[in-house]
Write an enzyme that holds these catalytic residues in place. Structure first.
Site, mmCIF file in Angstrom:
data_model
loop_
_atom_site.group_PDB
_atom_site.id
_atom_site.type_symbol
_atom_site.label_atom_id
_atom_site.label_comp_id
_atom_site.label_asym_id
_atom_site.label_seq_id
_atom_site.Cartn_x
_atom_site.Cartn_y
_atom_site.Cartn_z
ATOM 1 N N LEU A 139 34.561 32.832 42.483
ATOM 2 C CA LEU A 139 34.661 33.009 43.924
ATOM 3 C C LEU A 139 33.536 33.911 44.414
ATOM 4 O O LEU A 139 33.031 34.755 43.665
ATOM 5 C CB LEU A 139 36.007 33.644 44.292
ATOM 6 C CG LEU A 139 37.267 32.850 43.965
ATOM 7 C CD1 LEU A 139 38.507 33.706 44.226
ATOM 8 C CD2 LEU A 139 37.339 31.551 44.745
ATOM 9 N N ASP A 140 33.165 33.756 45.673
ATOM 10 C CA ASP A 140 32.206 34.668 46.298
ATOM 11 C C ASP A 140 32.780 36.091 46.298
ATOM 12 O O ASP A 140 33.998 36.297 46.240
ATOM 13 C CB ASP A 140 31.928 34.251 47.742
ATOM 14 C CG ASP A 140 31.174 32.947 47.839
ATOM 15 O OD1 ASP A 140 30.491 32.584 46.862
ATOM 16 O OD2 ASP A 140 31.277 32.280 48.886
ATOM 17 N N LYS A 141 31.887 37.049 46.416
ATOM 18 C CA LYS A 141 32.268 38.466 46.359
ATOM 19 C C LYS A 141 33.419 38.797 47.307
ATOM 20 O O LYS A 141 34.360 39.507 46.935
ATOM 21 C CB LYS A 141 31.043 39.327 46.688
ATOM 22 C CG LYS A 141 31.310 40.820 46.737
ATOM 23 C CD LYS A 141 30.031 41.589 47.086
ATOM 24 C CE LYS A 141 30.293 43.080 47.213
ATOM 25 N NZ LYS A 141 29.058 43.829 47.568
#
Length: 308
Positions: A139-141
């Site tokens: 997942l993105d940050k």
């Protein structure tokens, strides 16, 4: 971990390496490693991969034996192990599924070697004598929710080799600006990287870019604060797919300043300080047992408070 298979009549007179690839979904690269670590057996004897298989041969691949002998760099040889709490949603001998918090990358990068989910997972798995990280979903940050890790590279490869059988489905909850009129929709548009940037993506003509398909259902609408809550089902997994497809239909994720700045949309972070996106549910057929698995992750407080 041992993988066992009894040869069928249709396997008769075929080379062992072909059986391992087609029946057990072992990649050529992993097969090479198993071969040189003497981790492949037929009828309890170490076997060469050009062995001619006979019906009822007992084929065994000892993944654990290979792992013990492998000399690859350990995660801790390059990155620091971090002792921090993990929100574990599911675990067995093959998989670890965790709930990623906000403001935490999935894996280390050149500008962040320690404050990542992988650093914490690596520390946890070391207690099980597992020394490498095998990420299935990332997942993105600033996206929260479900991340899947495999406990060895064979399990990781199965999610690719047995993709149609495993049938991994990922559902997200997103909050976008504006009011989506349709209760349901499918966005089927290719995605490509924007020119002169390594971060931003956009929808493009279907003769270019990568195929992407997103399905959404409206959960609720807030006309006073001018946002819509949607459940999103990904049929493909392209970078920034949900963010870009929502923009394509005229809506941007609340808190998504990366794209808001590009499209000159003001105050996108006035209600929430990060993109309002949460990986809420995964379902799949287990790569080893074929058992149906469903895992869910509760909404984080920032999204829950906003919706409530």
């Amino acid at each position: 971990m041992k993988i066992e298979y009894t040869a069928l009549n249709i396997d008769n007179n075929k080379k062992l390496k072909d059986i391992l690839k087609k029946r057990l979904y072992i990649s050529s690269e992993l097969l090479k490693k198993l071969k040189y670590s003497n981790s492949i057996y037929v009828n309890n004897n170490i076997a060469f991969t050009n062995y001619i298989v006979k019906e009822n041969d007992n084929i065994c691949v000892d993944i654990q034996n290979y792992i013990k002998q492998k000399k690859d760099l350990k995660f801790e040889d390059k990155f620091e192990l971090v002792n921090a709490p993990l929100d574990i949603l599911y675990e067995d001998d093959y998989l670890l599924i965790v709930n990623k918090p906000v403001n935490m990358p999935t894996h280390p990068s050149s500008d962040n070697y320690t404050n990542t989910l992988s650093n914490i997972v690596a520390n946890y798995l070391k207690k099980q004598k597992i020394y490498n990280i095998h990420i299935i979903t990332r997942l993105d940050k600033n996206t929260t929710g479900i991340c899947i890790f495999a406990k060895n590279e064979y399990i990781q490869e199965l999610f690719v080799k047995k993709k149609d059988i495993i049938n991994l489905k990922k559902e997200y909850i997103a909050i976008v600006n504006g009011i989506i009129d349709n209760n349901y929709g499918i966005i089927e548009k290719n995605i490509a990287r924007m020119n002169n940037t390594i971060l931003l993506r956009e929808t493009v003509d279907n003769n270019t870019g990568d195929y992407a398909k997103t399905e959404y259902d409206v959960i609720s609408r807030n006309t006073n604060l001018n946002y819509t809550v949607v459940k999103v089902l990904l049929h493909t997994g392209k970078t920034h797919q949900i963010r870009v497809h929502m923009i394509d239909i005229g809506h941007i994720l609340l808190g998504d300043t990366l794209y808001a700045d590009y499209y000159n949309i003001k105050n996108i972070d006035s209600l929430i300080s990060r993109q309002a996106l949460h990986a809420a549910k995964v379902s799949f057929n287990h790569p080893i047992t074929n058992e149906p698995i469903v895992v869910t992750a509760d909404l984080p407080n920032d999204m829950k408070n906003l919706i409530n």
